[in-house]
Each structure stands twice: as structure tokens, then as C-alpha cells.
Design a protein around this motif. Structure first.
Motif, PDB file in Angstrom:
ATOM      1  N   PRO A  12       0.810  -1.218   0.000  1.00  0.00           N
ATOM      2  CA  PRO A  12       0.000   0.000   0.000  1.00  0.00           C
ATOM      3  C   PRO A  12       0.846   1.272   0.000  1.00  0.00           C
ATOM      4  O   PRO A  12       0.319   2.369  -0.100  1.00  0.00           O
ATOM      5  CB  PRO A  12      -0.814  -0.105   1.294  1.00  0.00           C
ATOM      6  CG  PRO A  12      -0.023  -1.002   2.171  1.00  0.00           C
ATOM      7  CD  PRO A  12       0.695  -1.961   1.250  1.00  0.00           C
ATOM      8  N   HIS A  13       2.155   1.129   0.101  1.00  0.00           N
ATOM      9  CA  HIS A  13       3.043   2.286   0.123  1.00  0.00           C
ATOM     10  C   HIS A  13       3.575   2.653  -1.253  1.00  0.00           C
ATOM     11  O   HIS A  13       4.327   3.610  -1.385  1.00  0.00           O
ATOM     12  CB  HIS A  13       4.206   2.035   1.082  1.00  0.00           C
ATOM     13  CG  HIS A  13       3.763   1.775   2.484  1.00  0.00           C
ATOM     14  ND1 HIS A  13       3.162   2.735   3.266  1.00  0.00           N
ATOM     15  CD2 HIS A  13       3.789   0.652   3.234  1.00  0.00           C
ATOM     16  CE1 HIS A  13       2.855   2.221   4.441  1.00  0.00           C
ATOM     17  NE2 HIS A  13       3.220   0.957   4.447  1.00  0.00           N
ATOM     18  N   ARG A  14       3.187   1.931  -2.290  1.00  0.00           N
ATOM     19  CA  ARG A  14       3.678   2.228  -3.634  1.00  0.00           C
ATOM     20  C   ARG A  14       3.218   3.584  -4.157  1.00  0.00           C
ATOM     21  O   ARG A  14       3.967   4.239  -4.880  1.00  0.00           O
ATOM     22  CB  ARG A  14       3.272   1.124  -4.598  1.00  0.00           C
ATOM     23  CG  ARG A  14       4.115  -0.120  -4.378  1.00  0.00           C
ATOM     24  CD  ARG A  14       3.791  -1.141  -5.380  1.00  0.00           C
ATOM     25  NE  ARG A  14       4.485  -0.809  -6.623  1.00  0.00           N
ATOM     26  CZ  ARG A  14       4.623  -1.638  -7.612  1.00  0.00           C
ATOM     27  NH1 ARG A  14       4.127  -2.846  -7.526  1.00  0.00           N
ATOM     28  NH2 ARG A  14       5.253  -1.274  -8.701  1.00  0.00           N
ATOM     29  N   PRO A  15       2.004   4.060  -3.850  1.00  0.00           N
ATOM     30  CA  PRO A  15       1.623   5.395  -4.341  1.00  0.00           C
ATOM     31  C   PRO A  15       2.513   6.518  -3.815  1.00  0.00           C
ATOM     32  O   PRO A  15       2.595   7.568  -4.440  1.00  0.00           O
ATOM     33  CB  PRO A  15       0.185   5.565  -3.856  1.00  0.00           C
ATOM     34  CG  PRO A  15      -0.328   4.183  -3.738  1.00  0.00           C
ATOM     35  CD  PRO A  15       0.849   3.362  -3.292  1.00  0.00           C
ATOM     36  N   TRP A  16       3.201   6.300  -2.699  1.00  0.00           N
ATOM     37  CA  TRP A  16       4.110   7.321  -2.199  1.00  0.00           C
ATOM     38  C   TRP A  16       5.273   7.527  -3.157  1.00  0.00           C
ATOM     39  O   TRP A  16       5.905   8.584  -3.149  1.00  0.00           O
ATOM     40  CB  TRP A  16       4.628   6.965  -0.809  1.00  0.00           C
ATOM     41  CG  TRP A  16       3.586   7.007   0.238  1.00  0.00           C
ATOM     42  CD1 TRP A  16       3.034   5.946   0.888  1.00  0.00           C
ATOM     43  CD2 TRP A  16       2.942   8.160   0.767  1.00  0.00           C
ATOM     44  NE1 TRP A  16       2.089   6.363   1.776  1.00  0.00           N
ATOM     45  CE2 TRP A  16       2.005   7.722   1.726  1.00  0.00           C
ATOM     46  CE3 TRP A  16       3.042   9.527   0.525  1.00  0.00           C
ATOM     47  CZ2 TRP A  16       1.202   8.597   2.440  1.00  0.00           C
ATOM     48  CZ3 TRP A  16       2.235  10.390   1.233  1.00  0.00           C
ATOM     49  CH2 TRP A  16       1.330   9.935   2.170  1.00  0.00           C
ATOM     50  N   ILE A  18       4.966   7.971  -6.180  1.00  0.00           N
ATOM     51  CA  ILE A  18       4.498   8.982  -7.123  1.00  0.00           C
ATOM     52  C   ILE A  18       4.212  10.294  -6.399  1.00  0.00           C
ATOM     53  O   ILE A  18       4.538  11.367  -6.892  1.00  0.00           O
ATOM     54  CB  ILE A  18       3.242   8.491  -7.865  1.00  0.00           C
ATOM     55  CG1 ILE A  18       3.589   7.256  -8.683  1.00  0.00           C
ATOM     56  CG2 ILE A  18       2.672   9.576  -8.754  1.00  0.00           C
ATOM     57  CD1 ILE A  18       2.403   6.584  -9.296  1.00  0.00           C
ATOM     58  N   SER A  19       3.612  10.198  -5.218  1.00  0.00           N
ATOM     59  CA  SER A  19       3.211  11.403  -4.488  1.00  0.00           C
ATOM     60  C   SER A  19       4.404  12.261  -4.090  1.00  0.00           C
ATOM     61  O   SER A  19       4.357  13.489  -4.216  1.00  0.00           O
ATOM     62  CB  SER A  19       2.435  11.030  -3.218  1.00  0.00           C
ATOM     63  OG  SER A  19       1.290  10.306  -3.534  1.00  0.00           O
ATOM     64  N   GLY A  20       5.462  11.640  -3.602  1.00  0.00           N
ATOM     65  CA  GLY A  20       6.638  12.396  -3.170  1.00  0.00           C
ATOM     66  C   GLY A  20       7.289  13.172  -4.299  1.00  0.00           C
ATOM     67  O   GLY A  20       7.459  14.394  -4.196  1.00  0.00           O
ATOM     68  N   PRO A  21       7.665  12.512  -5.412  1.00  0.00           N
ATOM     69  CA  PRO A  21       8.252  13.273  -6.515  1.00  0.00           C
ATOM     70  C   PRO A  21       7.302  14.298  -7.119  1.00  0.00           C
ATOM     71  O   PRO A  21       7.740  15.360  -7.566  1.00  0.00           O
ATOM     72  CB  PRO A  21       8.614  12.193  -7.539  1.00  0.00           C
ATOM     73  CG  PRO A  21       8.783  10.958  -6.735  1.00  0.00           C
ATOM     74  CD  PRO A  21       7.805  11.073  -5.613  1.00  0.00           C
ATOM     75  N   LEU A  22       6.008  14.003  -7.125  1.00  0.00           N
ATOM     76  CA  LEU A  22       5.041  14.961  -7.657  1.00  0.00           C
ATOM     77  C   LEU A  22       5.005  16.223  -6.806  1.00  0.00           C
ATOM     78  O   LEU A  22       4.938  17.338  -7.334  1.00  0.00           O
ATOM     79  CB  LEU A  22       3.661  14.317  -7.735  1.00  0.00           C
ATOM     80  CG  LEU A  22       2.595  15.033  -8.524  1.00  0.00           C
ATOM     81  CD1 LEU A  22       3.015  15.183  -9.976  1.00  0.00           C
ATOM     82  CD2 LEU A  22       1.294  14.256  -8.458  1.00  0.00           C
ATOM     83  N   LEU A  23       5.088  16.058  -5.505  1.00  0.00           N
ATOM     84  CA  LEU A  23       5.132  17.218  -4.613  1.00  0.00           C
ATOM     85  C   LEU A  23       6.434  17.995  -4.786  1.00  0.00           C
ATOM     86  O   LEU A  23       6.429  19.229  -4.766  1.00  0.00           O
ATOM     87  CB  LEU A  23       4.966  16.762  -3.164  1.00  0.00           C
ATOM     88  CG  LEU A  23       4.680  17.845  -2.147  1.00  0.00           C
ATOM     89  CD1 LEU A  23       3.397  18.579  -2.493  1.00  0.00           C
ATOM     90  CD2 LEU A  23       4.590  17.254  -0.762  1.00  0.00           C
ATOM     91  N   VAL A  24       7.540  17.293  -5.012  1.00  0.00           N
ATOM     92  CA  VAL A  24       8.822  17.969  -5.249  1.00  0.00           C
ATOM     93  C   VAL A  24       8.768  18.764  -6.553  1.00  0.00           C
ATOM     94  O   VAL A  24       9.252  19.901  -6.625  1.00  0.00           O
ATOM     95  CB  VAL A  24       9.976  16.941  -5.256  1.00  0.00           C
ATOM     96  CG1 VAL A  24      11.263  17.558  -5.755  1.00  0.00           C
ATOM     97  CG2 VAL A  24      10.163  16.358  -3.866  1.00  0.00           C
ATOM     98  N   ALA A 114      -5.581  10.302  -0.622  1.00  0.00           N
ATOM     99  CA  ALA A 114      -5.716  11.738  -0.396  1.00  0.00           C
ATOM    100  C   ALA A 114      -4.388  12.461  -0.641  1.00  0.00           C
ATOM    101  O   ALA A 114      -4.364  13.527  -1.265  1.00  0.00           O
ATOM    102  CB  ALA A 114      -6.210  11.998   1.029  1.00  0.00           C
ATOM    103  N   ALA A 115      -3.294  11.872  -0.188  1.00  0.00           N
ATOM    104  CA  ALA A 115      -1.980  12.502  -0.396  1.00  0.00           C
ATOM    105  C   ALA A 115      -1.640  12.574  -1.879  1.00  0.00           C
ATOM    106  O   ALA A 115      -1.107  13.582  -2.354  1.00  0.00           O
ATOM    107  CB  ALA A 115      -0.905  11.729   0.362  1.00  0.00           C
ATOM    108  N   LEU A 116      -1.955  11.525  -2.622  1.00  0.00           N
ATOM    109  CA  LEU A 116      -1.692  11.537  -4.050  1.00  0.00           C
ATOM    110  C   LEU A 116      -2.519  12.613  -4.749  1.00  0.00           C
ATOM    111  O   LEU A 116      -2.013  13.360  -5.597  1.00  0.00           O
ATOM    112  CB  LEU A 116      -1.997  10.165  -4.659  1.00  0.00           C
ATOM    113  CG  LEU A 116      -1.811  10.053  -6.165  1.00  0.00           C
ATOM    114  CD1 LEU A 116      -0.358  10.241  -6.538  1.00  0.00           C
ATOM    115  CD2 LEU A 116      -2.326   8.725  -6.660  1.00  0.00           C
ATOM    116  N   ASN A 117      -3.785  12.740  -4.380  1.00  0.00           N
ATOM    117  CA  ASN A 117      -4.643  13.739  -5.016  1.00  0.00           C
ATOM    118  C   ASN A 117      -4.275  15.161  -4.612  1.00  0.00           C
ATOM    119  O   ASN A 117      -4.378  16.081  -5.424  1.00  0.00           O
ATOM    120  CB  ASN A 117      -6.109  13.445  -4.710  1.00  0.00           C
ATOM    121  CG  ASN A 117      -6.599  12.233  -5.452  1.00  0.00           C
ATOM    122  OD1 ASN A 117      -6.064  11.861  -6.490  1.00  0.00           O
ATOM    123  ND2 ASN A 117      -7.616  11.590  -4.916  1.00  0.00           N
ATOM    124  N   VAL A 118      -3.856  15.368  -3.384  1.00  0.00           N
ATOM    125  CA  VAL A 118      -3.425  16.705  -2.952  1.00  0.00           C
ATOM    126  C   VAL A 118      -2.130  17.089  -3.669  1.00  0.00           C
ATOM    127  O   VAL A 118      -1.978  18.229  -4.131  1.00  0.00           O
ATOM    128  CB  VAL A 118      -3.269  16.767  -1.417  1.00  0.00           C
ATOM    129  CG1 VAL A 118      -2.566  18.034  -0.984  1.00  0.00           C
ATOM    130  CG2 VAL A 118      -4.631  16.664  -0.748  1.00  0.00           C
TER     131      VAL A 118
END
Length: 144
Positions: A12-16, A18-24, A114-118
């Protein structure tokens, strides 16, 4: 190829990933945009109004059924266009992700989604700010 008997379980941690680099990327795009903009606090009093507009438009889904396929559409692009015109880049970067987080808190979405969408909303707002900074908004009439 035959399906495996045991379903493949993904972490379940795989979306992170994508989320981390997207936020960067969103931060990397935002910093020059905010610095190059002349007035970073222009119409900053409108930010709470735009948070409400983004939240209300993000909560309501329009569902269209076409030959047994359901498409869901939100009207969140309308407040985005208004925010690009009225708010400074910093105001939009505050209003967009905050409202996305509010929508997911109201809908009780899982934290990873939610983190991915934000992060996606922040990257979208940063990209829109960059495009407006580069090309500008030139009135409402046709450019002929």
C-alpha cells in the motif's frame, strides 16, 4: 497466459513513490513562479472564498453513463480559471491543495489516496501558474 492462483499483493506504500516526486515537482515549479511574480500577496483576502469555491465544486460529481460506462466529472476547473485571474500564484498554491485536502477529509478518503490527489492538485496549480506567468492572460476577446 493463465492467471496465477494466488492474487498478486502490492504494497500500500507504492503510491508514495508517485506522491513524493510529484510534490517535489510542484515545489520546484512554484518557487520561481512566486519569486518572479510582482505582487505575491495580490488579492490575498480572496483565498478563503476560493477555498470554499474549490471545496464545493470538488465535492459534487457529475456522472454520465454512456453505453454502460460511467464517467465522473467535477467542476473544479471553473474556480481554477477564476483563481488564475484574481489570485496571485501564492494564493492559488494555498487555496487549491487546502481545498483538495478538505474534500478528502469530508469524504473520509484513505490517507494514501488523499496525499496523491493533494500532490496532484498542487502540481496542477503550479503548472497553471507557470503557464499564466509565461503566456499571460490577454483579455476576453478573440486574438485576431
Amino acid at each position: 497466459m493463465a492467471r496465477p492462483d494466488v492474487p498478486v499483493r502490492r504494497s500500500p506504500h507504492r503510491p508514495w513513490l508517485i506522491s513524493g516526486p510529484l510534490l517535489v515537482v510542484a515545489i520546484a515549479i512554484s518557487v520561481p513562479t512566486v519569486v518572479l511574480h510582482g505582487d505575491p500577496l495580490r488579492n490575498f483576502g480572496y483565498v478563503p472564498l476560493f477555498v470554499v469555491m474549490f471545496t464545493v465544486s470538488g465535492m459534487h460529481l457529475l456522472k454520465f453513463v454512456v453505453r454502460m460506462h460511467v464517467m465522473s466529472v467535477t467542476l473544479s476547473d471553473l474556480p481554477l480559471l477564476l483563481a488564475l485571474y484574481y489570485l496571485s500564484p501564492l494564493g492559488l498554491l494555498i487555496a487549491g491543495p487546502i481545498s483538495a485536502a478538505l474534500v478528502h477529509m469530508i469524504n473520509k478518503t484513505r490517507v494514501v489516496k488523499a496525499a496523491l490527489n493533494v500532490a496532484s492538485c498542487a502540481a496542477g496549480c503550479a503548472t497553471a501558474n507557470l503557464l499564466v506567468l509565461k503566456f499571460g492572460l490577454h483579455g476576453t476577446g478573440p486574438r485576431t
